[in-house]
Design an enzyme around this catalytic site. Structure first.
Site, short mmCIF file in Angstrom:
data_model
loop_
_atom_site.label_atom_id
_atom_site.label_comp_id
_atom_site.label_asym_id
_atom_site.label_seq_id
_atom_site.Cartn_x
_atom_site.Cartn_y
_atom_site.Cartn_z
N HIS A 66 0.83 -1.28 -0.19
CA HIS A 66 -0.06 -0.03 0.12
C HIS A 66 0.78 1.28 -0.05
CE1 HIS A 66 -3.49 -2.32 1.95
NE2 HIS A 66 -3.22 -2.82 0.60
N HIS A 115 -3.91 -8.88 5.36
CA HIS A 115 -3.66 -8.80 3.90
C HIS A 115 -2.56 -8.15 3.52
CE1 HIS A 115 -4.38 -4.38 5.32
NE2 HIS A 115 -5.45 -4.86 5.88
N HIS A 116 -1.59 -8.00 4.73
CA HIS A 116 -0.13 -7.78 4.34
C HIS A 116 -0.16 -6.30 3.73
CE1 HIS A 116 0.47 -11.80 5.63
NE2 HIS A 116 -0.11 -12.04 4.96
N CYS A 117 -0.82 -5.17 3.92
CA CYS A 117 -0.78 -4.10 3.14
C CYS A 117 -0.76 -4.12 1.74
CB CYS A 117 0.41 -3.38 3.76
SG CYS A 117 -0.06 -2.72 5.56
N ALA A 118 -1.41 -5.10 1.16
CA ALA A 118 -1.45 -5.63 -0.09
C ALA A 118 -2.79 -6.07 -0.35
CB ALA A 118 -0.61 -6.58 -0.64
#
EC number: 2.8.1.7
Length: 406
Positions: free
Chosen positions: A124, A362-365
């Site tokens: 992100h 979501h692992h900043c993705a």
């Protein structure tokens, strides 16, 4: 392979602790790596024996701190093979580095009708700043899609570039899939079309040698805390010719030449014009110690050790029938997976009870989660201090969860 793993593990104090009555298996270094004693000692020494404000005093402590800080700037330049220390800017981390480029270079050089390219695998931090810029300026964002194996198809880039395209922002290593993008080839193609290229190296610099001049990129960004250094410190590399044309993003002390209430302000040269206010000097010292640490071990031996461990981990995890692996076979650092239909949060919570630390979510993705049509994934990440025993503990834990939850 003669990698000194026992000595390395002994260098990291936190690895000796227990979690929930179990010896810790730390598999979350892609989020933030543990710190060797040398980094801890360096920060402690600076605070205890040498702390002072930099660039603001003629007394000995200030002069010494300033000299040490600028020595780390040179050290970082050498570490990533920049042409000059003046191409190195100290920031809080990768996120701030990308925001600095978006708000300084982007707002100065881009205009309505221009387009920029990002990829579907970006963190992100390499999406949202460009979206904010695009919304404010009327710039178009084009997305470079992934293949089914979680890789970039190099031939697809040309179709995204036209006369309006100005910039490409791309990760060197995916923080979720571990995909290692062929950055040198990507940059060459983008530069041939006249694009400026920013490379997110946050998941690369701890796993492999980096040579920004050989890569040919215009900007390169990474964080200290993933490189076994302190939190709150990161690096923006920028080619000198570009940095000298870019206006400051933040204003304040240390980034000026003159300030007048009647005649305005003139700014310092790069890189100092981009370092407003008091820097995280202790963090800078710790970053220098972290670079010393990995340099002494050697990034090539680190890379070879980690690749051997990665191949072992993928082979062992592949034997769990209900486990789905995401991403290519050849990768660096991270392994994303889901266990049957069980929510990643539940899997991570059970593993924590066994003393195993992984990352879930979501692992900043989130665009990558949408690509795979899942709400979340589990992610185990490998570092220079991990072992086959760590992998075996992870596999045993997942097999135990599989039996418990069905």
């Amino acid at each position: 392979m003669n990698f000194p793993i026992e000595r390395v593990r002994a260098d990291f104090p936190l690895l000796s602790r227990q979690v929930n009555g179990q010896p810790l298996v730390y598999l979350d270094s892609a989020a933030s790596a543990q710190k060797p004693q040398a980094v801890i000692d360096k920060e402690l020494h600076f605070y205890r024996d040498g702390y002072a404000a930099v660039h603001r005093g003629i007394h000995s402590l200030s002069a010494e701190a300033t000299q040490q800080m600028e020595a780390v700037r040179t050290q970082v330049a050498d570490f990533i093979h920049a042409a000059s220390a003046e191409e190195i800017i100290f920031v809080r981390g990768t996120t701030e580095a990308i925001n600095l480029v978006a708000n300084s270079y982007g707002r100065h050089f881009l205009a309505a009708g221009d387009s920029i390219i990002i990829t579907e695998m970006e963190h992100h931090a390499n999406i949202v700043p460009w979206q904010m810029l695009a919304q404010d300026l009327g710039v178009e964002i084009r997305v470079w899609p992934l293949t089914a194996t979680g890789e970039l198809e190099i031939t697809a880039l040309a179709a995204l570039i036209d006369d309006t395209t100005r910039l490409l922002a791309v990760t060197q290593v995916s923080n979720v899939l571990g995909t290692v993008n062929p950055i040198k080839d990507i940059v060459a193609q983008a530069k041939a079309a006249g694009l400026v290229v920013l490379v997110d190296g946050a998941q690369a610099v701890m796993h492999q040698p980096v040579d920004v001049q050989a890569l040919g990129c215009d900007f390169y960004v990474f964080s200290g805390h993933k490189l076994y250094g302190p939190s709150g410190i990161g690096i923006l590399y920028g080619k000198s010719a570009l940095l000298q044309q870019m206006p400051p993003w933040e204003g304040g002390g240390a980034m000026i030449k003159t300030v007048s209430l009647t005649q305005g302000t003139t700014f310092a040269d790069a890189p100092w014009r981009f370092e407003a206010g008091s820097p995280n000097t202790a963090g800078i010292m710790g970053l220098g110690a972290a670079i010393d640490y990995v340099t002494e071990l050697g990034l090539l031996p680190i890379q070879q050790y980690e690749q051997s461990l990665m191949h072992y981990a993928l082979a062992q995890l592949s034997q769990i029938k209900s486990l789905t692996l995401y991403g290519p076979t050849e990768r660096a650092g991270v392994i994303a997976f889901n266990l049957g239909q069980h929510h990643a949060y539940d899997v991570g919570s059970f593993l924590d009870q066994y003393g195993i630390a992984i990352r879930t979510g979501h692992h900043c993705a989130m665009p990558l989660m949408a690509f795979y049509q899942v709400p979340s994934m589990c992610r185990a990440s490998l570092a220079l201090y991990n072992t086959r025993e760590d992998v075996d503990r992870l596999v045993a834990g997942l097999q135990r969860i599989e039996k418990l939850l069905g």
